[in-house]
Design an enzyme around this catalytic site. Structure first.
Site, PDB file in Angstrom:
ATOM      1  N   LYS A   1       0.863  -1.189   0.000  1.00  0.00           N
ATOM      2  CA  LYS A   1       0.000   0.000   0.000  1.00  0.00           C
ATOM      3  C   LYS A   1       0.890   1.227   0.000  1.00  0.00           C
ATOM      4  CE  LYS A   1      -3.964   2.029   0.359  1.00  0.00           C
ATOM      5  NZ  LYS A   1      -3.611   2.707  -0.923  1.00  0.00           N
TER       6      LYS A   1
ATOM      7  N   GLN B   1       7.237   3.896   3.876  1.00  0.00           N
ATOM      8  CA  GLN B   1       5.826   3.490   3.916  1.00  0.00           C
ATOM      9  C   GLN B   1       5.633   2.211   4.742  1.00  0.00           C
ATOM     10  OE1 GLN B   1       3.759   5.464   1.426  1.00  0.00           O
ATOM     11  NE2 GLN B   1       2.234   4.908   2.928  1.00  0.00           N
TER      12      GLN B   1
ATOM     13  N   LYS C   1       5.495   3.368   8.400  1.00  0.00           N
ATOM     14  CA  LYS C   1       4.338   4.247   8.584  1.00  0.00           C
ATOM     15  C   LYS C   1       3.058   3.428   8.622  1.00  0.00           C
ATOM     16  CE  LYS C   1       4.338   7.667   5.828  1.00  0.00           C
ATOM     17  NZ  LYS C   1       4.213   8.600   4.716  1.00  0.00           N
TER      18      LYS C   1
ATOM     19  N   LYS D   1       5.322   1.703  -3.128  1.00  0.00           N
ATOM     20  CA  LYS D   1       5.228   3.054  -3.697  1.00  0.00           C
ATOM     21  C   LYS D   1       5.477   2.951  -5.187  1.00  0.00           C
ATOM     22  CE  LYS D   1       4.660   7.399  -2.446  1.00  0.00           C
ATOM     23  NZ  LYS D   1       3.850   7.989  -1.368  1.00  0.00           N
TER      24      LYS D   1
ATOM     25  N   ASP E   1      -0.207  10.756  -4.678  1.00  0.00           N
ATOM     26  CA  ASP E   1       0.931  11.417  -4.019  1.00  0.00           C
ATOM     27  C   ASP E   1       1.169  12.677  -4.857  1.00  0.00           C
ATOM     28  OD1 ASP E   1       3.206  10.895  -1.870  1.00  0.00           O
ATOM     29  OD2 ASP E   1       4.263  11.593  -3.633  1.00  0.00           O
TER      30      ASP E   1
ATOM     31  N   ASN F   1      -2.268  19.053  -1.995  1.00  0.00           N
ATOM     32  CA  ASN F   1      -3.278  18.370  -1.191  1.00  0.00           C
ATOM     33  C   ASN F   1      -2.968  18.410   0.308  1.00  0.00           C
ATOM     34  OD1 ASN F   1      -3.778  15.392   0.114  1.00  0.00           O
ATOM     35  ND2 ASN F   1      -5.571  16.183  -0.936  1.00  0.00           N
TER      36      ASN F   1
ATOM     37  N   SER G   1      -6.858   5.710   3.853  1.00  0.00           N
ATOM     38  CA  SER G   1      -6.919   4.809   2.693  1.00  0.00           C
ATOM     39  C   SER G   1      -7.325   3.405   3.146  1.00  0.00           C
ATOM     40  CB  SER G   1      -5.563   4.729   1.996  1.00  0.00           C
ATOM     41  OG  SER G   1      -5.409   5.778   1.076  1.00  0.00           O
TER      42      SER G   1
END
Ligand code: NAP
Length: 449
Positions: free
Chosen positions: A94, A115, A118, A130, A170, A245, A381
């Site tokens: 993810k 990631q 995280k 990613k 992203d 964003n 997400s």
């Protein structure tokens, strides 16, 4: 902050340098994690015995592909596409897709590596990955963006699946791009597989709060760090870099919590508005018209536009880097400290250089690293995936409440772990160790895979 590595970690790091030449951002991200893991190997020798560190630094799979497309003049253009499926110990890969001319394998690997930990911090069942491309969406027409996204997905689709790999947005990839990507996936596979992408539009399987989640989460985390020191965000003067964003929704939530945001930026310059930024105007310029932030200066007499300005020279109490990697260096950190900054929460990934981090920590600032502070985006997400799996759609209030609680929990876990490992208040230590131990335990349980 520890700056030397013990023997086992040093040899693992040397192996990463040797295997991944020239990928400097990836080296930086790996080193930052390894610098904090010495006490973990001392406490859990089985992790070293089973070479968990070496395994976690090597992606499970790296995909690089050609993306041919035609521009509006009918000319053939070629870009390079990437997907790094880094670690699936906790769940399907993810992580977002980045479209920016600076993208190369080293950027995607640094982002994928971060990631992993995280995603572990969110407490939700998601692995780390990613992807992206060196495609530059700036100045492209909607038709060009669509043709590029369709070509990109024509190769990528075979590697994706709701139980396999689930991308999101992203830098350079927002609602418009995700729409084109999902449309092409659906067309090729003949499946309405909502859970294969997150950040979708609300009418076609998206989650409320996903758009806002990274920025909101960063602000919730900043507020928690201040609360842990008997303070709060309310009444503070803030500076937010970027105007994409993450930046927009960090500004929105900071303002809602009673802070005043006086500056933001894009890659051309900085806007300073001591009256507090007018968010409706920023949204109109950036989300609707897709123009440069300099337009804000033309429309607001109270604002100053600094072409090529450095946002970190503007005095503030809370700094929120929300643009890109290594955008805040040692000099910037010194300037922020000198100007009275008390807290930094990272909305962007790895925005502060190692020297900058050291300066913040030595000065005793509340410093929230990206892995923890911006985990709200990927957490939401995962909430989108939950809603897709149960064919459900939650209210804004309920989803935001879930996000808020996740950020409170991440803060608490990092805070407690840092204290347990002898570094109270050090969220870098707290985040890296909490995330790593979850992944390492799962990898051990699954045997040598
Ligand atoms: P975005 O909507 O594309 O906005 C990026 C912003 O940063 C823009 O204002 C852009 O300015 C600026 N920027 C990008 N590259 C830059 C550079 N090299 N130098 C100076 N400014 C630059 O992207 P985003 O989704 O907000 O992402 C921002 C950061 O947050 C990234 O580090 C991303 O990895 C991280 N992040 C995003 C999410 C998410 O859910 N979107 C989640 C976690 C972390 P220009 O328009 O001038 O390029």
């Amino acid at each position: 902050m520890v700056t030397t590595l013990d023997e086992k970690l040093e040899s693992a790091y040397q192996e990463v340098l040797r295997r991944n030449p020239g990928e400097i951002e990836f080296h930086q991200a790996v080193r930052e994690v390894l610098e904090t893991l010495g006490p973990v190997l001392a406490k859990y020798p089985e992790f070293a015995e089973h070479k968990i560190i070496q395994r976690v630094c090597e992606p499970e799979r790296q995909i690089i592909f050609r993306v041919p497309w035609q521009d509006d003049q009918g000319r053939v253009q070629i870009n390079r596409g990437f997907r790094v499926e880094f670690n699936s110990a906790l769940g399907p890969y993810k992580g977002g897709l980045r479209f920016h001319p600076s993208v190369y394998l080293g950027i995607i690997k640094f982002l994928g590596f971060e990631q992993i930990f995280k995603n572990a911090l969110t407490g939700l069942p998601i692995g780390g990955g990613k992807g992206g491309s060196d495609f530059d969406p700036k100045g492209k027409s909607d038709s060009e963006i669509m043709r590029f996204c369709q070509s990109f997905m024509t190769e990528l689709y075979r590697h994706l699946g709701e139980y396999t790999d689930v991308p999101a947005g992203d830098i350079g990839v927002g609602g418009r791009e995700l729409g084109y990507l999902f449309g092409q996936y659906k067309r090729i596979t003949n499946r309405y597989e909502s859970g294969v992408l997150t950040g979708k539009g609300l009418s076609w399987g998206g989650s409320r709060v996903r758009t806002e989640a990274t920025g909101y989460g960063t602000i919730f985390f900043a507020d928690e760090m201040l609360k842990a020191r008997g303070d709060r965000l309310e009444g503070k003067t803030c500076v937010v870099s970027g105007s994409g964003n993450v930046a927009i929704y960090a500004i929105e939530k900071a303002t809602a919590l009673g802070a005043k945001v006086i500056a933001c930026s894009d890659s051309n310059g900085v806007i300073v508005d001591h009256d507090g930024l007018d968010l409706a105007l920023i949204k109109q310029i950036k989300e609707v018209e897709r123009r440069r932030i300099s337009v804000y200066g033309q429309e607001k007499p109270s604002a100053t536009y600094l072409e090529n300005g450095n946002i970190w020279t503007i005095p503030c109490q809370v700094a929120l880097p929300c643009a890109t990697q290594n955008e805040l260096n040692g000099k910037d950190a010194e300037m922020l400290v000198k100007n009275g900054c008390i807290a930094v929460a990272e909305g962007a990934n790895m925005p502060t250089t190692p020297e900058g981090v050291r300066i913040f920590q030595d000065a005793g600032l509340a410093y929230g690293p990206a892995k923890a502070a911006n985990a709200g985006g990927v957490a939401t997400s995962a909430l989108e995936m939950q809603q897709n799996a149960s064919r459900d759609s939650w209210s804004f209030e309920y989803t935001e409440q879930r996000l808020h609680q996740i950020m409170i929990d991440i803060h608490r876990d990092c805070h407690e772990t840092a204290a347990e490992f002898g570094a109270p208040g050090n969220y870098v230590v707290g985040a890296n160790i909490t995330g790593f131990v979850k992944v390492a335990r799962s990898m051990l349980a699954m045997g040598l895979i």
